[in-house]
Design a protein around this motif. Structure first.
Motif, mmCIF file in Angstrom:
data_model
loop_
_atom_site.group_PDB
_atom_site.id
_atom_site.type_symbol
_atom_site.label_atom_id
_atom_site.label_comp_id
_atom_site.label_asym_id
_atom_site.label_seq_id
_atom_site.Cartn_x
_atom_site.Cartn_y
_atom_site.Cartn_z
ATOM 1 N N ARG A 64 -12.039 -67.974 63.735
ATOM 2 C CA ARG A 64 -10.947 -67.422 62.922
ATOM 3 C C ARG A 64 -11.417 -66.305 61.987
ATOM 4 O O ARG A 64 -10.751 -65.277 61.856
ATOM 5 C CB ARG A 64 -10.300 -68.554 62.107
ATOM 6 C CG ARG A 64 -9.241 -68.099 61.099
ATOM 7 C CD ARG A 64 -8.065 -67.432 61.796
ATOM 8 N NE ARG A 64 -7.105 -66.914 60.835
ATOM 9 C CZ ARG A 64 -7.173 -65.726 60.263
ATOM 10 N NH1 ARG A 64 -8.183 -64.905 60.557
ATOM 11 N NH2 ARG A 64 -6.245 -65.334 59.413
ATOM 12 N N ILE A 271 -8.015 -63.956 69.323
ATOM 13 C CA ILE A 271 -7.495 -63.341 68.106
ATOM 14 C C ILE A 271 -7.760 -61.834 68.076
ATOM 15 O O ILE A 271 -6.843 -61.049 67.793
ATOM 16 C CB ILE A 271 -8.070 -64.032 66.856
ATOM 17 C CG1 ILE A 271 -7.731 -65.539 66.859
ATOM 18 C CG2 ILE A 271 -7.534 -63.382 65.591
ATOM 19 C CD1 ILE A 271 -6.260 -65.857 66.838
ATOM 20 N N TYR A 345 -3.614 -70.894 66.014
ATOM 21 C CA TYR A 345 -4.851 -70.309 65.499
ATOM 22 C C TYR A 345 -4.618 -68.992 64.771
ATOM 23 O O TYR A 345 -5.574 -68.359 64.329
ATOM 24 C CB TYR A 345 -5.840 -70.070 66.641
ATOM 25 C CG TYR A 345 -6.427 -71.336 67.195
ATOM 26 C CD1 TYR A 345 -7.514 -71.952 66.593
ATOM 27 C CD2 TYR A 345 -5.882 -71.941 68.328
ATOM 28 C CE1 TYR A 345 -8.052 -73.133 67.089
ATOM 29 C CE2 TYR A 345 -6.408 -73.117 68.839
ATOM 30 C CZ TYR A 345 -7.496 -73.705 68.216
ATOM 31 O OH TYR A 345 -8.013 -74.869 68.719
ATOM 32 N N CYS A 346 -3.362 -68.592 64.629
ATOM 33 C CA CYS A 346 -3.063 -67.278 64.043
ATOM 34 C C CYS A 346 -2.933 -67.303 62.526
ATOM 35 O O CYS A 346 -3.040 -66.275 61.873
ATOM 36 C CB CYS A 346 -1.774 -66.716 64.652
ATOM 37 S SG CYS A 346 -1.957 -66.237 66.381
ATOM 38 N N SER A 350 -4.889 -74.658 60.158
ATOM 39 C CA SER A 350 -4.624 -75.261 61.463
ATOM 40 C C SER A 350 -3.937 -76.611 61.314
ATOM 41 O O SER A 350 -4.096 -77.496 62.133
ATOM 42 C CB SER A 350 -5.943 -75.421 62.233
ATOM 43 O OG SER A 350 -6.910 -76.070 61.428
#
Length: 481
Positions: A64, A271, A345-346, A350
């Motif tokens: 991330r 990502i 995951y954005c 989470s």
């Protein structure tokens, strides 16, 4: 290094690592008794939960934050992740030392304290190893990643064989795992040191742990789904039945392992790809491609693995074949949820995924305690299938609510229909054939279906050839009539 080249290196590494491991299974099942093999599996389950707890979701936090950071801040984040991992390993060592006698008492088979110490060393080193290995993946160092992991697998297999022949039994497996993990950790020290600014940076710990904690809770919840089943089998039906189920689990896990070259490349790049122009379309395409890969590989394995197990394993383990087919279906559903889960995951947390996993774990635990004591192995498989189907639906809905993507669902539906047809044809013909002929028939049907998938464009293996032909045609000068 391009995506294809990276995937090839990952494929070579995984085939070597897991191939060596699987080649050891026929040897281990003939060297150890069924009870000893089942007891060894209970230690593997303990190692799994220990690895989850002491990793604390830091690898996902790296995906991330480290993947999108640059310069000095990136080095600080890497240092922070590694420093936290060292701290967790130290905490884990103290916790294991204090609870050693209790762990010995609760295990379903009898073990000595020194055996748990041997088991604990690879568990505690895993977090320190996973940080630099993840960095290699994020930096497209697939060749180095492959070399190190293959070396570890070969060392572990060789030590296991030598020590087994010397009569060490289960201890041979534990010592080999311990020494090979120490080797890999030492081999990665220099690379890790070069990636960090300085050891002991903790300034970003709150951010990393805030992201990692829900991942940890989610991972523990997933373990309750895929680990508690084997604990209960050992408790209610004995370590002998656990050994049969463990063989089925190991071969069913070939499915995600075969897919790992793709996953190892794609997951760290999701990502960054999303942030590029036309990134949403690319992410949707890559996710569906992963789902299709999963269905196709599961189909080919379902056609061949049951007869293969009957050929290579002692008669006591032949029932594992049919269980493997059912678990392949379960793993297909599970992996589909992983690939269709970009949205979770954005964000900066989470937690959505965590609560889904907690809910699914609660369903699984209730199902296991209610049905496993009465129905044994097949109750476990049924609960797994139902829970992962619910997880897939919830993950998909949550992901789409956070980051809507236009998935081409028609593709995986066609893939699934063809795969079911191929497997049904094999089941119709195979009962009248000997075991080896059944295995060959499964291979022929599998190859034919792969050719069909390639022709339909579901498997893009013909695309490089088509592009090369097209580029040659463009480069040829046109004749003037």
């Amino acid at each position: 290094m391009g995506a294809l080249s990276q995937s090839v290196y990952y494929a070579i590494g995984i085939i070597m690592m897991k191939g060596v491991s699987l080649l050891m299974i026929p040897y281990l099942t003939r060297t150890l008794t069924v009870a000893e093999f089942g007891a060894l599996e209970s230690l593997v389950l303990l190692a799994d939960i220990g690895t989850i707890l002491f990793s604390f979701g830091l690898v996902d936090a790296m995906y991330r934050y480290v993947g999108t950071a640059e310069g000095k801040h990136k080095q600080q984040l890497i240092s922070n992740c590694f420093s936290l991992s060292c701290l967790l390993a130290l905490f884990g060592a103290v916790a294991i030392a204090l609870s050693l006698n209790s762990l010995v008492a609760i295990l379903p088979a009898r073990f000595e304290p020194y055996q748990l110490v041997l088991l604990a060393i690879p568990i505690l080193l895993d977090g320190l190893i996973s940080i630099p290995l993840t960095l290699m993946r994020m930096q497209s160092m697939a060749k180095k990643f492959c070399q190190l992991n293959v070396a570890k697998a070969l060392i572990q297999a060789l030590l296991t064989f030598v020590l087994m022949e010397q009569g060490y039994g289960i201890d041979a497996v534990l010592i080999a795992a311990c020494l090979s993990s120490i080797f890999l950790a030492l081999a990665l020290v220099r690379f890790q040191w070069q990636q960090m600014e300085r050891f002991g940076h903790f300034a970003d710990s709150a951010m990393l742990l805030r992201f990692g904690l829900p991942v940890l809770v989610g991972s523990v919840s997933v373990y309750m789904i895929t680990g508690l089943d084997r604990w209960l089998l050992a408790e209610f039906v004995g370590v002998e039945q656990l050994a049969v189920y463990a063989i089925a689990v190991k071969f069913a896990l070939l499915l995600p392992l075969i897919l790992q070259p793709y996953a190892l490349w794609w997951f760290p790049n999701r990502i960054p790809t999303l942030q590029k122009p036309d990134g949403e379309k690319k992410c949707a395409e890559m996710a569906i491609l992963g789902v299709n890969f999963c269905i196709i590989v599961a189909q080919c394995m379902a056609l061949t693995v049951p007869s293969f197990l009957s050929l290579i394993l002692p008669a006591e383990y032949h029932n594992a074949g049919l269980i493997t087919v059912a678990l392949l279906m379960v793993n297909t559903i599970k992996n589909a949820g992983d690939y269709l889960n970009l949205g979770c995951y954005c964000g900066e947390s989470s937690q959505t995924q965590m609560w889904i996993h907690v809910f699914c774990a609660a369903l699984a635990v209730a199902g296991y305690f209610y049905w496993v004591p009465s129905y044994g192995l097949w109750a476990t498989v049924s609960v797994l299938a139902g829970v992962y189907l619910i997880r897939l639906m919830l993950i998909y809905l949550a992901s789409q609510s956070i980051k809507p993507l236009q998935y081409a669902h028609r593709q995986w539906l066609i893939t699934l229909a063809i795969s079911i047809t191929a497997w049904s044809l094999h089941q119709f013909v195979s009962p009248s054939l000997p075991v080896f002929a059944t295995f060959l028939l499964g291979g022929v049907i599998g190859i034919a279906s792969i050719a069909l998938f390639a022709g339909l464009g579901i498997l893009p293996i013909l695309e490089p050839i088509k592009q090369r032909i097209a580029s040659r045609r463009k480069s040829q000068p046109t004749s003037i009539q």
